[in-house]
Scaffold this motif. Structure first.
Motif, PDB file in Angstrom:
ATOM      1  N   THR A  79       0.829  -1.205   0.000  1.00 22.09           N
ATOM      2  CA  THR A  79       0.000   0.000   0.000  1.00 22.09           C
ATOM      3  C   THR A  79       0.861   1.251   0.000  1.00 22.09           C
ATOM      4  N   GLY A  80       1.939   1.219   0.803  1.00 22.83           N
ATOM      5  CA  GLY A  80       2.843   2.367   0.855  1.00 22.83           C
ATOM      6  C   GLY A  80       3.537   2.603  -0.468  1.00 22.83           C
ATOM      7  N   ALA A  81       3.951   1.514  -1.117  1.00 22.90           N
ATOM      8  CA  ALA A  81       4.606   1.649  -2.418  1.00 22.90           C
ATOM      9  C   ALA A  81       3.646   2.213  -3.453  1.00 22.90           C
ATOM     10  N   GLU A  82       2.400   1.750  -3.399  1.00 22.24           N
ATOM     11  CA  GLU A  82       1.394   2.253  -4.339  1.00 22.24           C
ATOM     12  C   GLU A  82       1.129   3.733  -4.108  1.00 22.24           C
ATOM     13  N   SER A  83       1.046   4.120  -2.824  1.00 21.71           N
ATOM     14  CA  SER A  83       0.815   5.526  -2.499  1.00 21.71           C
ATOM     15  C   SER A  83       1.993   6.394  -2.930  1.00 21.71           C
ATOM     16  N   GLY A  84       3.214   5.868  -2.717  1.00 22.88           N
ATOM     17  CA  GLY A  84       4.395   6.616  -3.132  1.00 22.88           C
ATOM     18  C   GLY A  84       4.470   6.783  -4.631  1.00 22.88           C
ATOM     19  N   GLY A  85       4.121   5.720  -5.356  1.00 19.75           N
ATOM     20  CA  GLY A  85       4.116   5.811  -6.813  1.00 19.75           C
ATOM     21  C   GLY A  85       3.086   6.798  -7.316  1.00 19.75           C
ATOM     22  N   SER A 122       1.962   9.413  -5.647  1.00 18.54           N
ATOM     23  CA  SER A 122       2.433  10.761  -5.311  1.00 18.54           C
ATOM     24  C   SER A 122       3.485  11.241  -6.297  1.00 18.54           C
ATOM     25  N   ALA A 123       4.382  10.334  -6.690  1.00 22.82           N
ATOM     26  CA  ALA A 123       5.419  10.704  -7.654  1.00 22.82           C
ATOM     27  C   ALA A 123       4.801  11.066  -8.997  1.00 22.82           C
ATOM     28  N   LYS A 124       3.826  10.285  -9.435  1.00 22.82           N
ATOM     29  CA  LYS A 124       3.172  10.571 -10.711  1.00 22.82           C
ATOM     30  C   LYS A 124       2.376  11.873 -10.638  1.00 22.82           C
ATOM     31  N   ASP A 142      -1.554  10.317 -19.955  1.00 23.31           N
ATOM     32  CA  ASP A 142      -1.220   8.923 -20.220  1.00 23.31           C
ATOM     33  C   ASP A 142      -1.217   8.049 -18.966  1.00 23.31           C
ATOM     34  N   SER A 143      -1.119   8.663 -17.800  1.00 22.80           N
ATOM     35  CA  SER A 143      -0.947   7.890 -16.572  1.00 22.80           C
ATOM     36  C   SER A 143      -2.169   7.016 -16.281  1.00 22.80           C
ATOM     37  N   ILE A 144      -1.966   5.708 -16.301  1.00 21.06           N
ATOM     38  CA  ILE A 144      -3.057   4.781 -15.993  1.00 21.06           C
ATOM     39  C   ILE A 144      -3.499   4.951 -14.540  1.00 21.06           C
ATOM     40  N   THR A 145      -2.529   5.205 -13.658  1.00 17.01           N
ATOM     41  CA  THR A 145      -2.840   5.355 -12.234  1.00 17.01           C
ATOM     42  C   THR A 145      -3.716   6.573 -11.983  1.00 17.01           C
ATOM     43  N   LEU A 146      -3.299   7.732 -12.481  1.00 18.46           N
ATOM     44  CA  LEU A 146      -4.051   8.955 -12.220  1.00 18.46           C
ATOM     45  C   LEU A 146      -5.372   9.000 -12.984  1.00 18.46           C
ATOM     46  N   LEU A 187     -10.417   5.802 -19.309  1.00 16.99           N
ATOM     47  CA  LEU A 187      -9.585   5.001 -20.204  1.00 16.99           C
ATOM     48  C   LEU A 187      -8.370   5.794 -20.662  1.00 16.99           C
ATOM     49  N   THR A 188      -7.302   5.101 -20.911  1.00 15.91           N
ATOM     50  CA  THR A 188      -6.125   5.715 -21.504  1.00 15.91           C
ATOM     51  C   THR A 188      -5.634   4.803 -22.615  1.00 15.91           C
ATOM     52  N   LEU A 189      -4.546   5.165 -23.245  1.00 14.12           N
ATOM     53  CA  LEU A 189      -4.053   4.363 -24.361  1.00 14.12           C
ATOM     54  C   LEU A 189      -3.587   2.997 -23.877  1.00 14.12           C
ATOM     55  N   PRO A 190      -3.743   1.955 -24.705  1.00 13.03           N
ATOM     56  CA  PRO A 190      -3.320   0.613 -24.291  1.00 13.03           C
ATOM     57  C   PRO A 190      -1.849   0.558 -23.895  1.00 13.03           C
ATOM     58  N   LYS A 191      -1.013   1.297 -24.623  1.00 11.88           N
ATOM     59  CA  LYS A 191       0.415   1.346 -24.311  1.00 11.88           C
ATOM     60  C   LYS A 191       0.794   2.796 -24.030  1.00 11.88           C
ATOM     61  N   SER A 192       0.403   3.263 -22.869  1.00 12.35           N
ATOM     62  CA  SER A 192       0.666   4.654 -22.519  1.00 12.35           C
ATOM     63  C   SER A 192       2.145   4.859 -22.222  1.00 12.35           C
ATOM     64  N   GLN A 193       2.584   6.105 -22.353  1.00 13.28           N
ATOM     65  CA  GLN A 193       3.990   6.431 -22.127  1.00 13.28           C
ATOM     66  C   GLN A 193       4.251   6.612 -20.643  1.00 13.28           C
ATOM     67  N   LYS A 194       5.393   6.135 -20.180  1.00  9.73           N
ATOM     68  CA  LYS A 194       5.737   6.248 -18.773  1.00  9.73           C
ATOM     69  C   LYS A 194       5.798   7.710 -18.356  1.00  9.73           C
ATOM     70  N   THR A 195       5.251   7.997 -17.171  1.00 11.16           N
ATOM     71  CA  THR A 195       5.239   9.367 -16.668  1.00 11.16           C
ATOM     72  C   THR A 195       6.635   9.766 -16.223  1.00 11.16           C
ATOM     73  N   ARG A 196       7.193  10.793 -16.871  1.00  9.16           N
ATOM     74  CA  ARG A 196       8.533  11.261 -16.517  1.00  9.16           C
ATOM     75  C   ARG A 196       8.611  12.774 -16.694  1.00  9.16           C
TER      76      ARG A 196
END
Length: 279
Positions: free
Chosen positions: A5-11, A13-15, A178-182, A244-253
């Motif tokens: 859960t902490g790792a998911e929350s941290g990810g 927050s970073a995104k 693109d972020s699937i998470t957000l 929905l987002t793209l099937p192969k979304s670009q990594k958030t950077r």
């Protein structure tokens, strides 16, 4: 379980931070480009008509008296900027909707903010400039020659149109990320804060610092009228179930390239226009 859960929350927050960073940089970059295009078109038209003046950091002043203006000159000089921005905004919106929204990367976000800034420089500027009774306010004044009533009525219509465009732009805003998470509906508040509120607030503050102490009342009102687009867009995005987002979304950077371009453009704006560019 807690570690996951902490790792998911941290990810998340970073995104969220990266999204806010990139969106703010793009907000600044597209604002400077559209504002520069608006003012450059105005200066070019004034030069063609033989009207001298000075291009400042946050405004353009003309060196002729009120009595020396003629109707066609007023409409041409003060109308060319909104006309150019309207064309650019429509082209950006069409490019976004027909092609870019189906592609990965930040181009679609650049096109979205280009269209939004262009809209604000056409409709929002008419609303804001009506309060100070100059610039875009001159267009209906000299077009209708019927007092201030038509000007105020047109400003009200422009405000309503801006609100409607902001409302319907919510889906476009969601498709620009693109972020699937957000994009998950449960994370929608973070996306709205990072993708709408942060660019508007932080971007306006940075632009204020860039233009200070020459920030004009017109430009200050333009910062505020942007809310006529962004507030309904945020409210509609909060309720829109689309996730929905793209099937192969670009990594958030982080986009350092766009940051460098924005910084160079901002520095050039300040250095070139601080002393006043005469034409």
């Amino acid at each position: 379980m807690s570690d996951a859960t902490g790792a998911e929350s941290g990810g998340r927050s970073a995104k969220t931070f990266i999204t806010a960073f990139n969106s703010t940089v793009i907000y600044l970059l597209t604002y400077l480009l559209l504002q520069g295009l608006y003012q450059a078109a105005t200066v070019r038209m004034a030069r063609r008509l033989g009207i001298p003046g000075t291009w400042h950091v946050s405004s353009i002043t003309f060196s002729i008296t009120d009595a020396e203006w003629w109707r066609l000159a007023v409409l041409a000089v003060y109308g060319i900027g909104p006309a150019v921005c309207a064309v650019v905004g429509l082209l950006a919106a069409l490019w976004f909707w027909q092609r870019a929204r189906l592609q990965r990367g930040l181009l679609k976000l650049v096109l979205l903010w280009t269209a939004l800034h262009a809209c604000n420089l056409v409709l929002g500027a008419l609303v804001g400039d009506t309060f100070v009774e100059n610039w875009a306010w001159y267009i209906p004044s000299w077009l209708f020659l019927a007092g201030n009533g038509p000007n105020v009525a047109l400003a009200v219509v422009a405000a309503l149109l801006q609100l409607a465009i902001g409302y319907f732009a919510a889906v476009a805003f969601l498709q620009s990320h693109d972020s699937i998470t957000l994009m998950q509906y449960s994370n929608r508040p973070q996306l709205i804060r990072a993708g709408i509120l942060a660019p508007w607030v932080v971007g306006s503050l940075v632009l204020t610092a860039l233009k200070w102490p020459e920030l004009s009342r017109n430009e200050l009102f333009h910062f505020l009228t942007m809310g006529l687009l962004l507030v309904p867009m945020a409210l509609h995005s909060a309720r829109e179930p689309f996730d929905l987002t793209l099937p192969k979304s670009q990594k958030t950077r982080l986009s350092w390239t766009l940051l460098v371009v924005a910084l160079v453009l901002a520095a050039a704006w300040r250095v070139m226009l601080a002393p006043g560019l005469q034409f």
